[in-house]
Design a protein around this motif. Structure first.
Motif: not given
Length: 224
Positions: A105-110, A112, A129-131, A156
């Motif tokens: 998953v490649k997201v910057t916020e939210g 997982i 988290n997104s990191k 997500y």
């Protein structure tokens, strides 16, 4: 150059990836309903090394997805990894299966939530988290309409549980990325190289997969 062989067999996906200095350079995988890992894994390993033009002696370590997941799949993957490490006298690295799944998953916020199907409405899950920093430990749990209801931001969900979980997890901040179903060895490369650099190795003789096998919750029986 540091070549690490990554092995992922925790789900229906039998996956092998070769990484050089933390970057995936080759990946071979096959996902079948019949769990053909015992027949396919060593074929995929040999195919991957042959295509890369290297031999077993070029490997600096072997990394394996440690679970949770399929009992049989995990045993096959771990046995193969331990056998290679013992024969080649190289380190064994264990990587969290749910973190491998979340890595797609490649997201910057939210947040997982990777989930691996157990049985009925039961799943193995964690929260990142997104990191890809873990925000909740791995759990074996039964999914209900109240699961994850304390999370206010975007969540997500990934894994092979979408069909059964999206019917009950219906809050507007819940997003199912249904195209991401299984963990893949190609997502292990960064994680395994980090552990390699920090000498985070397992004892080849005593390492066991993370089965979560104590999870024996069942639905309540009717009374009367």
């Amino acid at each position: 150059m540091h070549y690490i062989l990554n092995i992922e067999t925790a789900t229906k996906n039998c996956s092998v990836a070769l990484a050089k200095d933390g970057q995936t350079i080759l990946c071979n995988e096959i996902a079948e309903e019949g769990y053909s890992h015992a027949e396919q894994l060593h074929v995929l390993i040999e195919k991957t090394l042959l295509e890369a033009g290297i031999c077993f002696q070029d490997l600096k370590a072997v990394a394996v997805s440690q679970g949770p997941g399929s009992y049989t799949g995990l045993r096959i993957g771990v046995s193969a990894a331990k056998g290679l490490c013992f024969t080649l006298d190289i380190p064994l690295i264990a990587v969290d299966t749910l973190q491998v799944l979340a890595s797609q998953v490649k997201v910057t916020e939210g947040l997982i939530v990777p989930m691996i199907d157990a049985r009925r409405m039961e799943v193995y899950s964690a929260i990142f988290n997104s990191k890809l920093e873990k925000r909740r430990e791995v759990r074996a749990e039964i999914i209900t309409e109240n699961s994850f209801d304390t999370i206010s931001g975007t969540v997500y969900f990934v894994g092979d549980c979408a069909d059964k979980c999206k019917a009950v997890l219906t809050k507007p901040n819940f997003i199912f990325l249904e195209e991401i179903k299984y963990p893949s060895a190609k997502e292990m490369s960064v994680l395994s190289f980090f552990k390699f650099q920090n000498n985070e190795f397992e004892d080849v003789a005593y390492f066991e997969p993370y089965y979560l096998k104590d999870f024996m919750i069942t639905t309540s029986k009717k009374v009367g």
